[in-house]
Design a protein around this motif. Structure first.
Motif, PDB file in Angstrom:
ATOM      1  N   LEU A   7       0.842  -1.191   0.000  1.00 24.25           N
ATOM      2  CA  LEU A   7       0.000   0.000   0.000  1.00 24.25           C
ATOM      3  C   LEU A   7       0.882   1.246   0.000  1.00 24.25           C
ATOM      4  O   LEU A   7       1.694   1.431   0.910  1.00 24.25           O
ATOM      5  CB  LEU A   7      -0.903   0.017   1.228  1.00 24.25           C
ATOM      6  CG  LEU A   7      -1.791  -1.209   1.423  1.00 24.25           C
ATOM      7  CD1 LEU A   7      -2.539  -1.114   2.737  1.00 24.25           C
ATOM      8  CD2 LEU A   7      -2.767  -1.327   0.275  1.00 24.25           C
ATOM      9  N   PRO A   8       0.720   2.095  -0.987  1.00 28.24           N
ATOM     10  CA  PRO A   8       1.514   3.324  -0.993  1.00 28.24           C
ATOM     11  C   PRO A   8       1.017   4.285   0.084  1.00 28.24           C
ATOM     12  O   PRO A   8      -0.186   4.429   0.292  1.00 28.24           O
ATOM     13  CB  PRO A   8       1.270   3.899  -2.398  1.00 28.24           C
ATOM     14  CG  PRO A   8      -0.032   3.318  -2.827  1.00 28.24           C
ATOM     15  CD  PRO A   8      -0.166   1.987  -2.136  1.00 28.24           C
ATOM     16  N   HIS A   9       1.965   4.876   0.781  1.00 28.84           N
ATOM     17  CA  HIS A   9       1.619   5.876   1.787  1.00 28.84           C
ATOM     18  C   HIS A   9       2.819   6.794   1.974  1.00 28.84           C
ATOM     19  O   HIS A   9       3.957   6.328   2.014  1.00 28.84           O
ATOM     20  CB  HIS A   9       1.252   5.205   3.122  1.00 28.84           C
ATOM     21  CG  HIS A   9       0.497   6.111   4.027  1.00 28.84           C
ATOM     22  ND1 HIS A   9       1.130   7.009   4.844  1.00 28.84           N
ATOM     23  CD2 HIS A   9      -0.825   6.289   4.211  1.00 28.84           C
ATOM     24  CE1 HIS A   9       0.217   7.692   5.518  1.00 28.84           C
ATOM     25  NE2 HIS A   9      -0.978   7.273   5.144  1.00 28.84           N
ATOM     26  N   PRO A  10       2.602   8.100   2.106  1.00 31.63           N
ATOM     27  CA  PRO A  10       3.734   9.028   2.228  1.00 31.63           C
ATOM     28  C   PRO A  10       4.513   8.911   3.543  1.00 31.63           C
ATOM     29  O   PRO A  10       5.676   9.294   3.599  1.00 31.63           O
ATOM     30  CB  PRO A  10       3.086  10.410   2.098  1.00 31.63           C
ATOM     31  CG  PRO A  10       1.643  10.205   2.424  1.00 31.63           C
ATOM     32  CD  PRO A  10       1.317   8.792   2.043  1.00 31.63           C
ATOM     33  N   LYS A  11       3.905   8.360   4.598  1.00 34.67           N
ATOM     34  CA  LYS A  11       4.572   8.310   5.903  1.00 34.67           C
ATOM     35  C   LYS A  11       5.399   7.051   6.112  1.00 34.67           C
ATOM     36  O   LYS A  11       6.307   7.048   6.944  1.00 34.67           O
ATOM     37  CB  LYS A  11       3.544   8.431   7.025  1.00 34.67           C
ATOM     38  CG  LYS A  11       2.884   9.793   7.080  1.00 34.67           C
ATOM     39  CD  LYS A  11       1.959   9.909   8.244  1.00 34.67           C
ATOM     40  CE  LYS A  11       1.347  11.301   8.288  1.00 34.67           C
ATOM     41  NZ  LYS A  11       0.448  11.469   9.413  1.00 34.67           N
ATOM     42  N   PHE A  27       5.050  -2.370   8.532  1.00 34.33           N
ATOM     43  CA  PHE A  27       5.247  -0.942   8.278  1.00 34.33           C
ATOM     44  C   PHE A  27       6.738  -0.663   8.391  1.00 34.33           C
ATOM     45  O   PHE A  27       7.370  -1.088   9.357  1.00 34.33           O
ATOM     46  CB  PHE A  27       4.514  -0.102   9.329  1.00 34.33           C
ATOM     47  CG  PHE A  27       3.023  -0.234   9.302  1.00 34.33           C
ATOM     48  CD1 PHE A  27       2.251   0.672   8.590  1.00 34.33           C
ATOM     49  CD2 PHE A  27       2.386  -1.255   9.987  1.00 34.33           C
ATOM     50  CE1 PHE A  27       0.870   0.567   8.573  1.00 34.33           C
ATOM     51  CE2 PHE A  27       1.008  -1.374   9.970  1.00 34.33           C
ATOM     52  CZ  PHE A  27       0.245  -0.459   9.257  1.00 34.33           C
ATOM     53  N   GLU A  28       7.283   0.058   7.437  1.00 35.42           N
ATOM     54  CA  GLU A  28       8.701   0.399   7.468  1.00 35.42           C
ATOM     55  C   GLU A  28       8.876   1.892   7.271  1.00 35.42           C
ATOM     56  O   GLU A  28       8.195   2.505   6.459  1.00 35.42           O
ATOM     57  CB  GLU A  28       9.455  -0.316   6.345  1.00 35.42           C
ATOM     58  CG  GLU A  28       9.452  -1.822   6.467  1.00 35.42           C
ATOM     59  CD  GLU A  28      10.106  -2.468   5.272  1.00 35.42           C
ATOM     60  OE1 GLU A  28      11.351  -2.554   5.267  1.00 35.42           O
ATOM     61  OE2 GLU A  28       9.375  -2.860   4.342  1.00 35.42           O
ATOM     62  N   GLN A  29       9.805   2.436   8.058  1.00 36.05           N
ATOM     63  CA  GLN A  29      10.170   3.848   7.923  1.00 36.05           C
ATOM     64  C   GLN A  29      11.659   3.941   8.219  1.00 36.05           C
ATOM     65  O   GLN A  29      12.080   3.797   9.376  1.00 36.05           O
ATOM     66  CB  GLN A  29       9.359   4.709   8.890  1.00 36.05           C
ATOM     67  CG  GLN A  29       9.481   6.193   8.632  1.00 36.05           C
ATOM     68  CD  GLN A  29       8.694   6.992   9.654  1.00 36.05           C
ATOM     69  OE1 GLN A  29       9.125   7.098  10.798  1.00 36.05           O
ATOM     70  NE2 GLN A  29       7.561   7.520   9.242  1.00 36.05           N
TER      71      GLN A  29
END
Length: 81
Positions: A7-11, A27-29
């Motif tokens: 899922l594309p997401h800016p955060k 989730f990766e950041q």
């Protein structure tokens, strides 16, 4: 483990995997990651249920948790450096 969706997401980067009758939501950041596991049997609509869970409110809380994780790591790192 196979990738079911991304899922594309800016955060953060959001990947959904399927393995051993579970959906794994990652989730990766940067260098940080959070993982949630859901039994496929617990989800009436299958993967669509996962998409419903991943609403903007939940994703914002995950992003806030990334900020807290980063701060905690920086504090721990500075104590030992």
């Amino acid at each position: 483990m196979r990738v079911v969706a991304e899922l594309p997401h800016p955060k953060c980067k959001i990947s959904i995997f399927s393995m051993n009758m579970k959906y794994i939501i990652k989730f990766e950041q940067g260098t940080l990651e959070q993982t949630f596991k859901l039994a496929e049997m617990d989800l009436i609509k299958g993967i669509d249920s996962v998409f419903e869970i991943l609403d903007e409110e939940f994703i914002n809380k995950v992003a806030d948790r990334f900020d807290a994780m980063r701060e905690d790591f920086i504090i721990a790192y500075k104590k030992h450096n």
